[in-house]
Design a protein around this motif. Structure first.
Motif, PDB file in Angstrom:
ATOM      1  N   SER A 113       0.866  -1.185   0.000  1.00  0.00           N
ATOM      2  CA  SER A 113       0.000   0.000   0.000  1.00  0.00           C
ATOM      3  C   SER A 113       0.900   1.233   0.000  1.00  0.00           C
ATOM      4  O   SER A 113       2.080   1.134   0.344  1.00  0.00           O
ATOM      5  N   SER A 116       3.895   2.346   3.274  1.00  0.00           N
ATOM      6  CA  SER A 116       4.368   1.239   4.115  1.00  0.00           C
ATOM      7  C   SER A 116       5.858   1.353   4.391  1.00  0.00           C
ATOM      8  O   SER A 116       6.386   0.632   5.239  1.00  0.00           O
ATOM      9  N   GLU A 218      -1.066  -0.400   9.505  1.00  0.00           N
ATOM     10  CA  GLU A 218      -2.198  -0.864   8.698  1.00  0.00           C
ATOM     11  C   GLU A 218      -2.985  -1.898   9.511  1.00  0.00           C
ATOM     12  O   GLU A 218      -2.553  -2.315  10.582  1.00  0.00           O
ATOM     13  N   LYS A 222      -5.181  -7.029   6.194  1.00  0.00           N
ATOM     14  CA  LYS A 222      -4.833  -6.722   4.796  1.00  0.00           C
ATOM     15  C   LYS A 222      -4.685  -7.972   3.915  1.00  0.00           C
ATOM     16  O   LYS A 222      -5.146  -7.976   2.781  1.00  0.00           O
TER      17      LYS A 222
END
Lengths: 290, 113
Positions: A113, A116, A218, A222
């Protein structure tokens, strides 16, 4: 054909540039048409019906006839194709892969993403290993030379691909960028893909290894939300572990989810900021050198 | 967004194959898109609508056939239907599976007038 807006112009809309050399090899082209025209719908204007024989029972009748050359239909001839829609990219990716293998170049496709820490990881890696590994870097972003400029400061050869509106790098872009970059034999080519966990997963670049990076800021889910990316990667680097005391991220859970999608995935926990765990990453890179 | 790239590939394949077949107008096209292919059918339809103008597919009817996903267990060999990429084998519970169908992105056929 233009890949970005479908305008039918032959050139690609992406741009390849080296830092401090803005005129290098530009693939951009002028869009002279109005985008308002492009956006209007026209595929449903078909006023006359074609009574296709296969519409009633096509699977029974045609599903296994891909190798037939053609057969007659009431209003035309059906031509069986059976071609993979990504065949061209896959073919070109294999050409890239063959080139890398012949030149003993290890190509690593880094996907994640946005945010990161891919570029920071690259910077640290280059600074730590530049004496023992010859690095060449391809930076992929929709816009700007910012990442290439950051890498350029480390002194290693870098090229920026700006995809314009495109959401991923593809094999053609890599082929053209590699021609410009001209990586040496026995080198390591690090490709930082566009920050996006969806689209880059479908486009093989010809890389030796695919590395997916996630960070502790995050959600640990994910891997389940974007399974294609984790399914097609060889290694998962979990970055920003220095923030673990301050965030809700549960590493074990993230690894567990990722293993459900891809039981063969390797894992590595690092903090680019503190340097913790980076030795394992360097070891992995050394092990994967051609 | 990658659906637009895929739409471009579809138009390119159609143009090449039409030439190979000796020309004529393309009446309709059949595509196969697996439910776990990573391509959203609605997005692909939209991408095709905006990109076929001035191409060999401008007046073609485009049929997109979804292909249901089936996985095969690498441990016990069982084949079973799946709706995602993280379903374990219902027999031995292994997550080590491979997709047998459902990953398709295929240009099946077209009809020339």
């Amino acid at each position: 054909m233009c890949d970005t807006c479908g305008c039918g112009q032959p050139d690609q809309s992406f741009r390849i540039q080296k830092p401090q050399n803005p005129s290098t090899h530009t693939h951009a082209h002028e869009h002279t048409h109005s985008h308002g025209d492009v956006a209007h719908s026209h595929t449903h204007e078909h006023s006359h019906e074609h009574p296709h024989l296969h519409e009633a029972g096509q699977d029974a009748g045609h599903a296994h006839q891909f190798h037939d050359a053609s057969h007659e239909h009431p209003h035309g001839t059906q031509i069986m194709i059976g071609q993979d829609l990504l065949a061209k990219n896959n073919l070109l990716a294999e050409r890239n892969r063959g080139f890398f293998e012949a030149r003993h170049i290890t190509a690593i496709n880094l996907v994640s993403s946005p945010g990161s820490g891919k570029t920071s990881l690259l910077e640290e890696t280059i600074l730590a290993l530049r004496q023992e590994i010859a690095f060449f870097i391809i930076e992929g972003d929709q816009q700007t030379m910012l990442d290439a400029d950051r890498i350029h400061k480390t002194g290693v050869p870098v090229i920026q691909i700006n995809t314009g509106n495109g959401c991923h790098l593809d094999a053609v872009m890599i082929q053209k960028a590699v021609k410009e970059l001209d990586p040496s034999d026995h080198s390591m080519l690090l490709i930082e893909n566009v920050g996006n966990l969806v689209c880059p997963s479908l486009f093989d670049l010809g890389e030796t290894r695919r590395v997916v990076i996630m960070s502790t800021t995050e959600g640990e889910d994910k891997p389940l939300k974007y399974p294609n990316m984790f399914r097609t990667s060889h290694l998962c680097v979990i970055n920003k572990t220095d923030l673990l005391p301050y965030v809700d991220f549960q590493i074990d859970k993230a690894i567990d989810y990722a293993r459900q999608v891809n039981p063969h995935l390797e894992f590595m926990e690092v903090s680019v900021k503190s340097g913790k765990g980076l030795e394992n990453w360097y070891k992995w890179l050394r092990q994967n050198l051609s | 967004m990658h659906e637009l790239s895929i739409a471009m590939n579809i138009i390119e394949i159609a143009a090449e194959e039409k030439d190979k077949a000796g020309g004529g107008a393309i009446q309709s096209v059949e595509l196969e898109v697996g439910t776990l292919s990573g391509v959203v059918v609605d997005a692909l339809q939209f991408a095709l609508e905006v990109s076929v103008k001035g191409t060999v597919l401008e007046h073609a009817k485009i049929d997109i056939h979804p292909v249901e996903a089936t996985a095969s267990c690498n441990r016990c060999g069982l084949s079973f239907p799946v709706g995602d990429l993280f379903t374990s084998c219902p027999h031995c519970q292994s997550f080590d599976t491979r997709l047998v169908s459902g990953g398709e992105l295929r240009f099946r056929s077209f009809i020339l007038e």
